[in-house]
Enzyme design. Sequence first.
Site, PDB file in Angstrom:
ATOM      1  N   SER A   1       0.769  -1.157   0.072  1.00 36.99           N
ATOM      2  CA  SER A   1       0.020   0.087   0.059  1.00 36.99           C
ATOM      3  C   SER A   1       1.114   1.330  -0.011  1.00 36.99           C
ATOM      4  O   SER A   1       1.699   1.372  -0.956  1.00 36.99           O
ATOM      5  CB  SER A   1      -0.955   0.045   1.201  1.00 36.99           C
ATOM      6  OG  SER A   1      -1.869   0.819   1.109  1.00 36.99           O
TER       7      SER A   1
ATOM      8  N   ASP B   1      -8.445  -5.331  -5.843  1.00 39.50           N
ATOM      9  CA  ASP B   1      -7.930  -4.118  -5.039  1.00 39.50           C
ATOM     10  C   ASP B   1      -8.616  -2.811  -5.594  1.00 39.50           C
ATOM     11  O   ASP B   1      -8.238  -2.319  -6.470  1.00 39.50           O
ATOM     12  CB  ASP B   1      -6.560  -4.175  -4.911  1.00 39.50           C
ATOM     13  CG  ASP B   1      -6.183  -2.967  -3.871  1.00 39.50           C
ATOM     14  OD1 ASP B   1      -7.024  -2.217  -3.145  1.00 39.50           O
ATOM     15  OD2 ASP B   1      -4.999  -2.920  -3.880  1.00 39.50           O
TER      16      ASP B   1
ATOM     17  N   HIS C   1      -7.100  -5.757  -1.528  1.00 36.55           N
ATOM     18  CA  HIS C   1      -5.909  -5.096  -0.966  1.00 36.55           C
ATOM     19  C   HIS C   1      -4.907  -6.222  -0.434  1.00 36.55           C
ATOM     20  O   HIS C   1      -3.531  -6.032  -0.429  1.00 36.55           O
ATOM     21  CB  HIS C   1      -6.201  -3.981  -0.139  1.00 36.55           C
ATOM     22  CG  HIS C   1      -5.146  -2.863  -0.104  1.00 36.55           C
ATOM     23  ND1 HIS C   1      -4.697  -2.289  -1.249  1.00 36.55           N
ATOM     24  CD2 HIS C   1      -4.661  -2.405   0.960  1.00 36.55           C
ATOM     25  CE1 HIS C   1      -3.735  -1.278  -0.746  1.00 36.55           C
ATOM     26  NE2 HIS C   1      -3.901  -1.246   0.484  1.00 36.55           N
TER      27      HIS C   1
END
Length: 662
Positions: free
Chosen positions: A527, A605, A637
């Site tokens: 991320s 995601d 994600h």
Amino acid sequence: MTFDDLLACKRLSEPVASPDGKWVAYVVGVPDREANSVNSDVWVVSSAGGEPRQLTRSPKHDRHPTWSPDSKWLAFESNRDGSFQIYTMRVDGGEARSVTQLSTEANQPVWSPDGRHIAFVSAVFPEFSDKPFAEAEKLNREKLEAREKSKVKARVITQLLYRHWDSWVDGKRQHLFVVPVKDGAASGEPRNLTPGDRDAVPTSSTFVAGDEFAFSPDGAELVHTATPTPAREEAWKTDHDLWAVKLAGGERRQITRNPAADSCPRFSQDGKWLAYRAQTRAGFEADRWQVMLLNRETGATRALTPDWDRSVDGLAWSPDGQTLLLEAQHEGMQALWRLPREGGTPALVMGRGACGESSILADGVSVIFSQSTMRRPAELFRVPLAGGETVALTRLNAALLETLELPAPESVTVPGADGTPVQMWILKPPGHDGSKRVPLVFWVHGGPQSASLDAWSTRWNPQLWAAQGYVVAMPNARGSTGFGQKFTDEISGDWGGKVYVDLMACVAWLEKQAYVDTTRMAAAGASYGGYTMNWFQGNTDKFKTLVTHCGVYNFDTMYGTTEELWFDEWDHGIPWENPEFSRYSPHRLAAKFKTPNLVIHNELDFRVPVAQGIDLFTVLQRKGIPSKFLYFPDEGHWVLKPQNSELWHATVFGWLKEYLKP
């Protein structure tokens, strides 16, 4: 420690104490490699300690237990019969009873104080929501069945947020329902208490701290956290407000009007007070959460923690209404705190590891909570509210952990940008005595307004990485939470600035340590941590290789494809209004890229869409940089399915082994 050991660890979550204080219900998740899923069941244990007892045994998901007021029943959500519905079961044994059978499913049961109703959440089509239940249910079911049967899978979208994290919204709204119950079974039809084109509870986990609705102690109304209005602006607004709805008649009224977010309504047992969390800056998801107190008789509201520089994650009342139990991060830990109703500076109750999901027992003396560390998955504990020694109530993984060598993490502090202290966790390989130089893996956490905690993880587990023979360093640089709001704020608009200086200062400190082989250093992150790997590509050649998991690569395309715009707009601005919007976008530095790079990205995601990973991999390949792309079509994600996780770890460790070999 091996991947098999990680998979063998049982996962404890959602502890909740019974109203009489005698029992604690909780959920145990057990990974099933063959089924490629995690089976979860509800367990109970005495709050005084003793042998835990498994209550449910369905081969699917039983979770989110909640107690009846007489402590004789548990309600929970389960997909044992296909879709998620609400069930009840007597704590002393017996079969589970179905309470709901909605085509739109039912989640998050909460029992009313008089035991006559169960409230729950269901995602329904708002255009039918003001109709009588039977008619609305029929129309919901027909619409869902028509979609399922149709060979045309197109979606017609008219506004944001049309998808979230890993799921499509598909025009539905999360509404609050109540269903009458008697002897653990439904005694009438459910009622929709929040009809209309608005979510009754947040769709974003950013604004959630446990259940985002609560019954008043007299059972006359529900207070809930409603999403921003108008609906077309909810993708870039953070203005969540508290609303109340009467069970009799359905009358609704707005309680808070703060332009920033309010959440987590919690009533004192006498009904005189309503405590909740509130932020002050509209549009900023990582603003400090303060504790607010509403006097229900006068309507006056005041902040209880205006000068406390920590952000509250969760809160609960003591039975006498004199004390609030808080959860808040603090310098690499997730701690428990107690706060008098008058307000002030909270006192520490438990400050080790990652503590959460806490509540005060009926005696008002003891606290029940879950706690994990880097050396142990979550277990259930009891501790005095005044602080003191803890008592373990569960030992789910004790036998397994006794067979493993799990080193203790070390905490160091390094001067960062402007000399600001930066905390960093260091985990050395098992058996390392400091006499040998070993490779380094430098982790950067996501968020970016998050933190690396002394906590167990089922995804990025530092013990498993250290067991490969690496020193794992986990810095909490600018943007990290738990070190004061100013420290958190200083990453906004500056993703590659002070935080990069902080990180490089940590690397420089590590390079001076006798146990680090400076010729064999790698960096990895997911991320925002993945973004940092991409920023490293254009700014440093210190690392032999990089591992980018679901990382932001191109600010321009990220803005138009992510779902929660408030995040992007606060941290970077609006592209057509801010000429500096892409200043720290890694794609602008592609000409400088040269470090071998493993790229991992997932189709579902929707926070950092898969095109970010594809874009990065294309550039790496076009430039002839050694690279590999690991793509999961069925993950969001995170990588959650056991077999997918096994491939993820094998690919990552294989890649690191190739580039960090002597």
